[in-house]
Design an enzyme around this catalytic site. Structure first.
Site, mmCIF file in Angstrom:
data_model
loop_
_atom_site.group_PDB
_atom_site.id
_atom_site.type_symbol
_atom_site.label_atom_id
_atom_site.label_comp_id
_atom_site.label_asym_id
_atom_site.label_seq_id
_atom_site.Cartn_x
_atom_site.Cartn_y
_atom_site.Cartn_z
ATOM 1 N N LYS A 119 0.851 -1.189 0.000
ATOM 2 C CA LYS A 119 0.000 0.000 0.000
ATOM 3 C C LYS A 119 0.888 1.240 0.000
ATOM 4 O O LYS A 119 1.758 1.395 0.869
ATOM 5 C CB LYS A 119 -0.873 -0.040 1.251
ATOM 6 C CG LYS A 119 -2.231 0.587 1.080
ATOM 7 C CD LYS A 119 -3.093 0.278 2.283
ATOM 8 C CE LYS A 119 -4.413 0.978 2.164
ATOM 9 N NZ LYS A 119 -5.137 0.973 3.435
HETATM 10 C C1 E4P Z 1 -8.546 1.354 3.607
HETATM 11 O O1 E4P Z 1 -7.680 0.894 2.905
HETATM 12 C C2 E4P Z 1 -8.416 2.600 4.372
HETATM 13 O O2 E4P Z 1 -7.234 2.579 5.086
HETATM 14 C C3 E4P Z 1 -9.598 2.801 5.260
HETATM 15 O O3 E4P Z 1 -10.763 2.382 4.573
HETATM 16 C C4 E4P Z 1 -9.707 4.188 5.817
HETATM 17 O O4 E4P Z 1 -10.929 4.312 6.481
HETATM 18 P P1 E4P Z 1 -11.268 5.507 7.496
HETATM 19 O O5 E4P Z 1 -11.481 6.748 6.713
HETATM 20 O O6 E4P Z 1 -12.517 5.057 8.189
HETATM 21 O O7 E4P Z 1 -10.095 5.607 8.428
#
Ligand code: E4P
Length: 214
Positions: A83
């Site tokens: 990522k």
């Molecule tokens: C996924 O890959 C993200 O890290 C996540 O969905 C972020 O979500 P949030 O905005 O609820 O922290």
């Protein structure tokens, strides 16, 4: 549509995996921090439960650092997806990983131009953050729609991973638009099952069954 669970909580992952509907897992540094364990420990454990793409995020902010960290993360298991943040260095690192056969998830996407950059460099997934856009009064689902349209027009194969999903209606809308994946916290996955008419109907069936037993 694939369903990913957005958590580092091993018990949640085990519970959701029992339902047979989980295709993969996403994590981020905030999620890992909540576990009180190292990213490597958490990702190793997840890989033993789910046989699908598991996103692990780099912390470095420069291209070379991202590549170094990503190479180490990729050694944990073949299912690990690197990522990368949607920055100039993150997009450059994405190209390196694409050319070296390592899957990527480009994260923190808030515009369709950003999504184009990720697709051009061969990202496996692009993660538009729906909930965080909604929070600032911008239509998060509109972004998913724009990206779907652009990717289809140009034949980009990068998968749209709807992220920052806050409730079940986000999942429905993302699926209607044609997002490839929704990643959801455990509580949103549970919401997908529930409808009051199901509960009322089941209670009635069970009560009638009791009456018919003699
Ligand atoms: C996924 O890959 C993200 O890290 C996540 O969905 C972020 O979500 P949030 O905005 O609820 O922290």
């Amino acid at each position: 549509m694939d369903f990913f669970i957005d958590t580092g909580d091993i018990e949640e992952i085990k519970a959701a995996s029992e339902w047979g509907i989980i295709d993969g897992v996403t994590t981020n540094p905030s999620i890992i921090a909540k576990t009180g364990r190292t990213q490597e420990e958490v990702i190793k454990d997840i890989c033993e439960i789910i046989d699908g793409p598991i996103s692990a995020e780099v912390i470095a902010t420069d291209k070379d650092g991202m590549i170094k960290e990503g190479k180490e993360l990729a050694k944990i298991h073949d299912n690990v997806v690197i990522k990368l943040p949607l920055t100039e260095d993150g997009i450059a690192a994405c190209k390196w990983f694409s050319e070296n056969g390592i899957k990527t998830n480009v994260t923190l996407c808030f515009s369709s131009n950003q999504a184009l950059l990720a697709a051009k460099n061969g990202a496996t997934y692009i993660s538009p953050f729906i909930g965080r856009l909604d929070d600032i009064g911008v239509d998060g689902m509109g972004l998913i729609q724009e990206i779907r349209h652009m990717y289809d027009m140009y034949g980009f194969t990068t998968q749209i991973l709807a992220a920052s999903v806050r409730h079940a209606d986000h999942v429905k809308q993302a699926s209607l638009i044609g997002a490839d994946v929704s990643t959801m916290p455990f509580k949103v996955i549970k919401q997908l099952f529930h409808h009051p008419m199901t509960d009322i109907g089941l209670a009635q069936f069970l009560a009638d069954h009791e009456k018919s037993k003699k």
